[in-house]
Design an enzyme around this catalytic site. Sequence first.
Site, PDB file in Angstrom:
ATOM      1  N   SER A  61      -9.435 -19.976 -41.463  1.00  0.00           N
ATOM      2  CA  SER A  61      -8.177 -20.459 -40.871  1.00  0.00           C
ATOM      3  C   SER A  61      -7.216 -21.046 -41.895  1.00  0.00           C
ATOM      4  CB  SER A  61      -8.422 -21.520 -39.786  1.00  0.00           C
ATOM      5  OG  SER A  61      -9.280 -21.028 -38.827  1.00  0.00           O
TER       6      SER A  61
ATOM      7  N   GLY B 212      -4.685 -19.455 -43.051  1.00  0.00           N
ATOM      8  CA  GLY B 212      -3.387 -18.798 -42.948  1.00  0.00           C
ATOM      9  C   GLY B 212      -3.251 -17.658 -43.933  1.00  0.00           C
TER      10      GLY B 212
ATOM     11  N   CYS C  22       1.158  -7.568 -17.470  1.00  0.00           N
ATOM     12  CA  CYS C  22      -0.090  -6.850 -17.238  1.00  0.00           C
ATOM     13  C   CYS C  22      -0.839  -7.430 -16.031  1.00  0.00           C
ATOM     14  CB  CYS C  22      -0.924  -6.818 -18.512  1.00  0.00           C
ATOM     15  SG  CYS C  22      -2.042  -5.414 -18.524  1.00  0.00           S
TER      16      CYS C  22
ATOM     17  N   HIS D 224       2.580  -4.658 -22.423  1.00  0.00           N
ATOM     18  CA  HIS D 224       2.653  -5.907 -23.189  1.00  0.00           C
ATOM     19  C   HIS D 224       3.895  -5.941 -24.082  1.00  0.00           C
ATOM     20  CE1 HIS D 224      -1.276  -7.593 -22.124  1.00  0.00           C
ATOM     21  NE2 HIS D 224      -1.660  -6.324 -22.035  1.00  0.00           N
TER      22      HIS D 224
ATOM     23  N   GLU E 280       5.304  -8.383 -25.390  1.00  0.00           N
ATOM     24  CA  GLU E 280       5.211  -9.391 -26.452  1.00  0.00           C
ATOM     25  C   GLU E 280       4.769  -8.781 -27.779  1.00  0.00           C
ATOM     26  OE1 GLU E 280       3.131  -9.010 -23.971  1.00  0.00           O
ATOM     27  OE2 GLU E 280       1.085  -9.680 -24.419  1.00  0.00           O
TER      28      GLU E 280
END
Length: 545
Positions: free
Chosen positions: A15, A17, A383, A517, A519
Amino acid sequence: METKFIFITGGVVSSLGKGLGSAALGALLQSRGYDVRLCKLDPYLNVDPGTMSPFQHGEVFVTDDGAETDLDLGHYERFTGKPATQSDNVTTGRIYTEVLAKERRGDYLGATVQVIPHVTDEIKDFIREKDGTADFVLCEIGGTVGDIESLPFIEALRQFGNEMGRERALFLHVTLLPYIPAAGELKTKPTQHSVKELMGMGIRPRILLCRADREVPEEELKKIALFCNIDEEKVIPALDASSIYEVPLTYHKVGLDTQVLDAFGMTDAPAPDLEKWEKIVRRINNPESEVTIAVVGKYTNLNDSYKSLNEALTHGGIANKVKVHIKFVEASLFDSSNDDIAHALDGVNGILVPGAFGNRGAAGMIKAIKYAREKKIPYFGICFGMQMAIVEAARNLCGIENATSSEFTDEGEHIVGLMTEWVKDNAKETRGNDDDLGGTMRLGAFPAALAIGSKVAEIYGSEEILERHRHRYEVNINYKDKLEEVGLMMSGTSPDGTLPEICERQDHPWFIGVQYHPELKSKPFDPHPLFVSFIKAAIEQGRLV
Ligand code: GLN
């Protein structure tokens, strides 16, 4: 120009990044006029992330060509604007599947099949096939250096790096400098160990990106350079940014792209044009007002499970110059018939039900949809959120009390049912009840035809769209007339008219459900029209209350 390869590894902790850093570096090289391509090597054994729980691995990002990939590919697309494809993501599972298929076919001509060279060759082939497709190929390696799973990848990269030479291959290692309050210092030892680990495997990173939560003193950077055998100016401090879209600018300031180009000996590279990033960051930092959107979902305790959705809402905010606050509401808390969701939704300017699988949370979502419909609060169903809007209307307006989806139960009236066949690239795809779960949904980009005069046609400014899908069930088109009688219009369908793609209410300020979707395609510079329009409606709703 000959393709140059940049391999991005991570050390110390996960994690860090890395995905965002890779995407930002890609954007920076792009801003200097280079063509970039980003890809991700995932060391886990799943063939793709499609069957992984969103709680464990975050969102599954779907590409136009129907691949279920790691969410980092979403970052890559959002930062570079370049659509990702199936061939941009590979896992150990996929590599082994290939190797074993070759072994069964007899391609190895009787050889003993081994990790080195057979698995490593397959990994190298995956990377080598990108040669010539861009000026820079950035390849991120999932996981943390030292994991057992990533060993074959690291070994393959070592070999590949040697074959290409320093002029064409560069290793960039992302690490963490933890702050220890008792000592009042940022610590460099974990970074030193992590670089040592990498060197022990034959890879010498030439750039270090050191994540830290505060300024890194010059002498600490020097110390790292000395102990890790790296040029001082190539030990780069990477501080947290206030927004992810600020990362390209902050990394440029500390010299990331300059040092990468320098490592390749490209000292006369064009200067970057960062205007569009500056504009985005200015907008994010200076909103004119704010709205709150309730996301009523079931994977709400892991932010990453709605990664693209969160970003698309932010993009809608950027386009409308407002800050979007997302209020996650855990739908399953309201599943029982005695619970009332009104309190959780009080004061929000828009309600969104995102994609989901399975029964848990469905009843809570249906309550939220009813609330949005009755209170005339902008509603966006994505969805599963569209399917539940249909079930809500069927139950509460058409009087079909046992209306449901066959995803939940064999009983009741199946307004939403298992899709058994559809058309993809002019060929019919068929599925049965007992098929594998992995890779068998309706996946990837499909066209839809929008009804003339509908709200969605106006929002898109078009009557034909192409959007990405990932679902197994579908609203039964035979209920079209019944649903339209109660005001829920089927305003978009597959071009042959058999699969409902969009529903909308015309007696409501903004009530739209989509089977796909949207997004996944939204970008900060190119926000998705549905999100722009939804946030605009939320702003108007805010003015009314
Ligand atoms: N579970 C539903 C289906 O498979 C919806 C999927 C989704 O929301 N992505 O059709």
